[in-house]
Motif scaffolding. Structure first.
Motif, PDB file in Angstrom:
ATOM      1  N   TYR A  20       0.872  -1.173   0.000  1.00 21.01           N
ATOM      2  CA  TYR A  20       0.000   0.000   0.000  1.00 21.01           C
ATOM      3  C   TYR A  20       0.909   1.223   0.000  1.00 21.01           C
ATOM      4  CZ  TYR A  20      -3.750  -3.151   1.615  1.00 21.01           C
ATOM      5  OH  TYR A  20      -4.663  -4.166   1.748  1.00 21.01           O
TER       6      TYR A  20
ATOM      7  N   ILE B 145       0.845   5.400   0.302  1.00 22.32           N
ATOM      8  CA  ILE B 145      -0.055   6.470   0.727  1.00 22.32           C
ATOM      9  C   ILE B 145       0.743   7.702   1.132  1.00 22.32           C
ATOM     10  CG2 ILE B 145      -0.091   5.710   3.156  1.00 22.32           C
ATOM     11  CD1 ILE B 145      -3.115   6.465   3.165  1.00 22.32           C
TER      12      ILE B 145
ATOM     13  N   MET C 179      -9.064   0.490   0.814  1.00 21.92           N
ATOM     14  CA  MET C 179      -7.996  -0.493   0.709  1.00 21.92           C
ATOM     15  C   MET C 179      -8.493  -1.793   0.088  1.00 21.92           C
ATOM     16  SD  MET C 179      -6.218   0.001   4.461  1.00 21.92           S
ATOM     17  CE  MET C 179      -5.017  -1.332   4.206  1.00 21.92           C
TER      18      MET C 179
ATOM     19  N   ARG D  90      -1.925 -10.084   4.640  1.00 23.16           N
ATOM     20  CA  ARG D  90      -1.512  -8.863   5.336  1.00 23.16           C
ATOM     21  C   ARG D  90      -0.124  -9.012   5.953  1.00 23.16           C
ATOM     22  NH1 ARG D  90      -4.666  -4.535   6.892  1.00 23.16           N
ATOM     23  NH2 ARG D  90      -3.478  -4.337   8.836  1.00 23.16           N
TER      24      ARG D  90
ATOM     25  N   LEU E 101       3.528  -1.255   3.968  1.00 28.76           N
ATOM     26  CA  LEU E 101       2.946   0.079   3.831  1.00 28.76           C
ATOM     27  C   LEU E 101       4.073   1.072   3.579  1.00 28.76           C
ATOM     28  CD1 LEU E 101       0.543   2.098   4.107  1.00 28.76           C
ATOM     29  CD2 LEU E 101       1.056   2.158   6.569  1.00 28.76           C
TER      30      LEU E 101
ATOM     31  N   MET F  98       0.775   8.926  11.188  1.00 29.18           N
ATOM     32  CA  MET F  98      -0.398   8.185  10.733  1.00 29.18           C
ATOM     33  C   MET F  98      -1.648   9.064  10.716  1.00 29.18           C
ATOM     34  SD  MET F  98       0.412   5.014   9.934  1.00 29.18           S
ATOM     35  CE  MET F  98      -1.126   4.095  10.046  1.00 29.18           C
TER      36      MET F  98
ATOM     37  N   LEU G  23      -4.961   0.437   8.298  1.00 29.46           N
ATOM     38  CA  LEU G  23      -3.552   0.675   7.983  1.00 29.46           C
ATOM     39  C   LEU G  23      -2.627   0.286   9.131  1.00 29.46           C
ATOM     40  CD1 LEU G  23      -3.824   4.179   6.265  1.00 29.46           C
ATOM     41  CD2 LEU G  23      -3.222   2.041   5.138  1.00 29.46           C
ATOM     42  N   LYS G  24      -3.199  -0.032  10.278  1.00 30.95           N
ATOM     43  CA  LYS G  24      -2.389  -0.323  11.458  1.00 30.95           C
ATOM     44  C   LYS G  24      -1.759  -1.717  11.371  1.00 30.95           C
ATOM     45  CE  LYS G  24      -5.255   2.595  14.424  1.00 30.95           C
ATOM     46  NZ  LYS G  24      -6.172   2.624  15.585  1.00 30.95           N
TER      47      LYS G  24
ATOM     48  N   THR H 228       6.023  -1.019   7.922  1.00 33.80           N
ATOM     49  CA  THR H 228       5.966   0.306   7.290  1.00 33.80           C
ATOM     50  C   THR H 228       7.344   0.858   6.982  1.00 33.80           C
ATOM     51  OG1 THR H 228       3.899   0.787   8.477  1.00 33.80           O
ATOM     52  CG2 THR H 228       5.110   2.661   7.589  1.00 33.80           C
TER      53      THR H 228
END
Length: 326
Positions: A23, A25, A76, A84, A89, A97, A107-108, A112
């Motif tokens: 993902y 963002i 998403m 997952r 991310l 965040m 998103l947690k 990342t």
């Protein structure tokens, strides 16, 4: 700006190699750097054969980014729990965040990696943070070149656009910016068109944004020996004239061009209980330090924040901090 170390490049390369899906963002209310650095990251992932989804909470009100909304979603793609665990991310152009906005999905608890150029960036691991870089797009360019080599034309155009928007078409750069211009030259060599980019940045503004700009200019007050210019936008203003966005860059530029003005404070009432604030300054005043006192952040000469309250109270609180440095 600094050159990203091979250690950091390898750290990001290993991050890419450790996941099957990504993902990507950036912050809510995206600007050119947020959107075009995301598109640059998309090109990196595609070139390496990796699956991804571009996310954004929007809105895409700025004329220069509106046509790119089709590449992004605020929902998403659903992944199973095993999927997952293999997803990553990538956060661009911010590190908090809460600044990502409202996204339909969770998103947690995703592994990342953050790439950002803001002075107040909070990430300390799994990140490439360089506050000397004028734009996140400039960092994405370095990553692309080190991982994949020369940029294709479309990627060069996107990254040149992101770089141009965050530097005010290079107006905000100083004498330590030689490397920025070397990178920009490589983008032009790869097909980026400076004249076309400038026209797209500055043209196509809706009539309503000119009306809103006039209202905000009419409200300007100067404080502290005329060093601080202050103005605001009400919810009624937004409803009547702000549905197609606003030209904040023109507002800041016009006010900072006034003789004696060293900083600008703009406050917008977003809801009955919350405001968004934007700060700009000339060389001396560090507006990121002021923004940080209220939970915001940014650069020395450009920063912002979201805050609870109504315009009169918010203005007085923030002006009190400006008074201390003027």
């Amino acid at each position: 700006m600094q050159i990203i170390s091979d250690e950091k490049i390898n750290e990001f390369k290993n991050f890419l190699g450790s996941h099957d899906f990504f993902y990507v963002i950036s912050h809510k209310d995206p600007d050119g750097d947020a959107i075009f650095s995301s598109l640059g990251m998309k090109d990196i992932l595609e070139a390496k054969g990796l699956s991804y989804q571009l996310l954004s909470a929007g809105p895409f009100k700025r004329p220069e980014i509106r046509s790119k909304a089709k590449f992004f979603s605020n929902q998403m793609i659903f992944l199973s729990e095993p999927e997952r665990k293999k997803a990553g991310l990538i956060i661009l152009d911010c590190s908090e965040m809460e600044r990502l906005g409202e996204i339909d999905g969770d998103l947690k608890n995703l592994d990342t990696f953050t790439i950002d150029h803001h002075k107040t960036a909070a990430a300390s691991e799994n990140c490439i943070i360089d506050s000397t870089s004028p734009a996140t797009a400039a960092l994405i360019q370095q990553i692309y070149e080190k991982l994949l080599g020369k940029l294709p034309k479309q990627t060069a155009e996107n990254l040149f656009f992101g770089l141009s928007t965050d530097t005010g078409y290079f107006r905000f750069l100083n004498t330590d910016s030689a490397e920025v211009f070397r990178q920009a030259a490589r983008l032009v060599e790869s097909g980026a068109d400076p004249r076309k980019t400038y026209d797209e940045m500055t043209g196509g503004k809706p009539y309503s944004t000119r009306k809103l700009l006039g209202i905000m200019l009419d409200r300007v007050e100067r404080r502290y020996n005329n060093k601080l210019a202050v103005t605001y936008e009400t919810m009624e203003d937004t409803k009547k004239w702000g549905q197609e966005g606003r030209d904040s860059d023109a507002l800041y530029s016009l006010l900072l061009s006034v003789d004696g003005v060293e900083a600008v404070l703009f406050v917008r009432q977003d809801t009955e209980l919350t405001c968004t604030c934007g700060f700009r300054s000339r060389d001396k005043i560090d507006v990121s330090a002021i923004a940080a006192k209220f939970g915001g952040g940014g650069h020395k000469n450009a920063a912002g924040l979201s805050i609870d309250g109504k315009i009169p109270d918010v203005l007085e609180k923030i002006c009190a901090e400006f008074k201390k440095v003027m």
